[in-house]
Design a protein around this motif. Structure first.
Motif, PDB file in Angstrom:
ATOM      1  N   PRO A   1       9.344  -2.649  17.920  1.00 43.98           N
ATOM      2  CA  PRO A   1       9.629  -1.636  17.146  1.00 43.98           C
ATOM      3  C   PRO A   1       9.267  -0.383  17.617  1.00 43.98           C
ATOM      4  N   VAL A   2       9.576   0.773  16.688  1.00 41.58           N
ATOM      5  CA  VAL A   2       9.184   2.012  17.232  1.00 41.58           C
ATOM      6  C   VAL A   2       7.636   2.205  17.419  1.00 41.58           C
TER       7      VAL A   2
ATOM      8  N   GLN B   1      10.936   1.477   4.822  1.00 38.68           N
ATOM      9  CA  GLN B   1      10.682   1.256   5.651  1.00 38.68           C
ATOM     10  C   GLN B   1       9.294   1.693   5.703  1.00 38.68           C
TER      11      GLN B   1
ATOM     12  N   ASN C   1       5.820   2.379   7.740  1.00 38.67           N
ATOM     13  CA  ASN C   1       5.414   1.794   8.842  1.00 38.67           C
ATOM     14  C   ASN C   1       3.548   1.601   9.179  1.00 38.67           C
TER      15      ASN C   1
ATOM     16  N   GLU D   1       9.279  -2.847  11.377  1.00 41.81           N
ATOM     17  CA  GLU D   1       9.763  -2.345  12.787  1.00 41.81           C
ATOM     18  C   GLU D   1       8.952  -0.491  13.274  1.00 41.81           C
ATOM     19  N   THR D   2       8.406  -0.027  12.810  1.00 42.64           N
ATOM     20  CA  THR D   2       7.752   1.242  13.152  1.00 42.64           C
ATOM     21  C   THR D   2       5.765   0.379  13.599  1.00 42.64           C
TER      22      THR D   2
ATOM     23  N   SER E   1       9.682   5.450   2.714  1.00 41.00           N
ATOM     24  CA  SER E   1       9.590   4.973   3.606  1.00 41.00           C
ATOM     25  C   SER E   1       7.812   5.292   3.470  1.00 41.00           C
TER      26      SER E   1
END
Lengths: 308, 308
Positions: free
Chosen positions: A76-77, A8, A10, A43-44, A230
């Motif tokens: 996205p978050v 992931q 960020n 996505e974040t 992450s």
């Protein structure tokens, strides 16, 4: 070598990346960058921070930006950085659903950064945590200077263990170990993560590396091998380092995604989309960024044979 | 993570680093750089190449340089790059004791580089090998494009196995796997090295990485874990990449040594000495280099606390 199947990313360019830039990005420019990132499949996104506009004018439009980008559930978050309770209150008033609170493991760094001792920040953290629980906000926490402090030097891993333990007692969702000024080395990353995972096998750790000494991707590799999946990264490697003029800051998103994809690790992100948005970023900030992939292109790019 | 205790650094700035520079370094400048490297404790130096001076004018003074730097036995191991038999003969006439012959695993790249097919270069390699044996010269061999070709794309690991097998049949002292245009990724490095070490446990492999896509130190980390303990690096990261204007070339010596030392791996080299010589290098070439450590300083550098 064992690696996770999927990682992931960020994206922190809208916050950590832009906050040191001389030219303040407008709402429209930030929105265009945001849209590029979303289209690329990120996505974040840490979209800004709720700090005093006089302290960090580059982040003054974070609330307005949130108004415009917070939308349907397919988005996205969105994460806002908050340095204190005031920031949490501001974020809450805007409807932000996830915040990231930062404090430093090093007392000297924390005093420089937020004018409080680490102990004072830890007390504030508990107050913010209660505030977030009351207001339905998810709270992440970043431990700055987790791998060393530019003033104090070494930060013992026992200190990080102690702090992580406190955060886990509070049931913090995601704990970020931040290499705030690029001091980490791969052996240290491996040792710290493996020892933390042994004690807290269920806790989700996010890693925030800087590329100040060129070890950003090597540290990510070491973290991957220790089971991390992450990472905070910044488009174009934007970010800089206030202590070393000209030095590189955050590890670069497209360079990270390129390495992961070339190793067969998924991110759900389009490298092409990142490269396009990174090109836009150079126009927004008005200078070249330290991105390697923007200059060299991906490693599977084939060149025409000369004189053929 | 398991790492070797000590790593050997083969400094290639005087050859690979300077050969693409617009400004041709003088004999005096090369000597000053050489002396800086020796004083820093560098034990192996690729000092130049015996190619046609019209093809690579930057290397035209390699013979004169050798006359001046080849000295007493306390000096570092000196290596000359040779592209063909003519080069080996020239090196031999100068009294050079160790040469490095380069050919490409990729046929297209070899044709571009030396105007011969890989098969033709392999036949020449055997002739040069006999010549070296007759003349008491130690011959190393570098396999260029070991991790990919900018024209052909992927180079299968079976191809590298096949070539390494031929070199080991000839009892080549050191085989270098070269990532000529920076296409390698850490998983690939790990897989290739581990499979080669399984078949040839006694062979010494040297790794030559470029930092074109920012993965230079990550690839070194992967190679270390696979048991490699010998690397070509270039002071200041000098080298460039002819296919990607502005892109970085060789992995940087001081960045590599800094990472190794910070991980507790010895090199016998003084980082301070490298940094001083790298500063000199920027004056010689007349531009900044991609070195991280030159800009940021080592990670154990402590900064004064402001407002104290």
């Amino acid at each position: 070598m064992h690696f996770p199947q999927r990682v992931q990313i960020n994206e922190v360019v809208l916050r950590d990346g832009l906050q040191l830039e001389a030219k303040i990005a407008s709402l429209e420019e930030k929105k265009a960058l945001f849209n590029g990132l979303v289209q690329a499949g990120v996505e974040t996104i840490e979209f800004g921070s709720f700090v005093h506009p006089k302290a960090v004018p580059q982040m003054a439009n974070s609330g307005e930006l949130y108004d415009q980008i917070a939308g349907d559930s397919a988005d996205p978050v969105l994460i806002a950085l908050i340095p204190n309770l005031k920031g949490a209150e501001l974020a809450s008033s805007k409807g932000v659903e996830r915040v990231n609170f930062v404090f430093s493991a090093s007392n000297t760094h924390n005093l420089q950064n937020v004018n409080k001792t680490t102990e004072q920040s830890l007390k504030e953290l508990e107050v913010i945590h209660t505030f977030c629980q009351t207001n339905g906000i998810i709270m992440n926490v970043s431990i700055a200077t987790s791998f060393g402090c530019p003033f104090e030097g070494e930060v013992p891993s026992s200190r990080i263990h102690e702090l992580v333990h406190k955060l886990i007692d509070l049931k913090i969702d995601i704990v970020t170990l931040a290499d705030t000024t690029g001091m980490a080395n791969p052996r240290q990353v491996s040792d710290l993560l493996e020892s933390l995972k042994k004690v807290h096998p269920e806790q989700k750790f996010n890693l925030h590396f800087h590329n100040t000494r060129g070890m950003g991707l090597a540290n990510i590799l070491a973290a991957l091998e220790a089971g991390a999946d992450s990472f905070d990264t910044s488009l174009g490697g934007l970010g800089g380092c206030p202590f070393a003029p000209g030095a590189t800051g955050n590890v670069c998103t497209e360079d990270t995604v390129h390495m992961l994809h070339s190793m067969g690790i998924e991110t759900g992100i389009s490298l092409e989309g990142l490269i396009e948005t990174s090109r836009m970023l150079e126009k927004v900030v008005g200078h070249n960024t330290p991105s390697y992939i923007l200059k060299a292109g991906p490693s599977d790019k084939k060149y025409p044979v000369p004189n053929n």
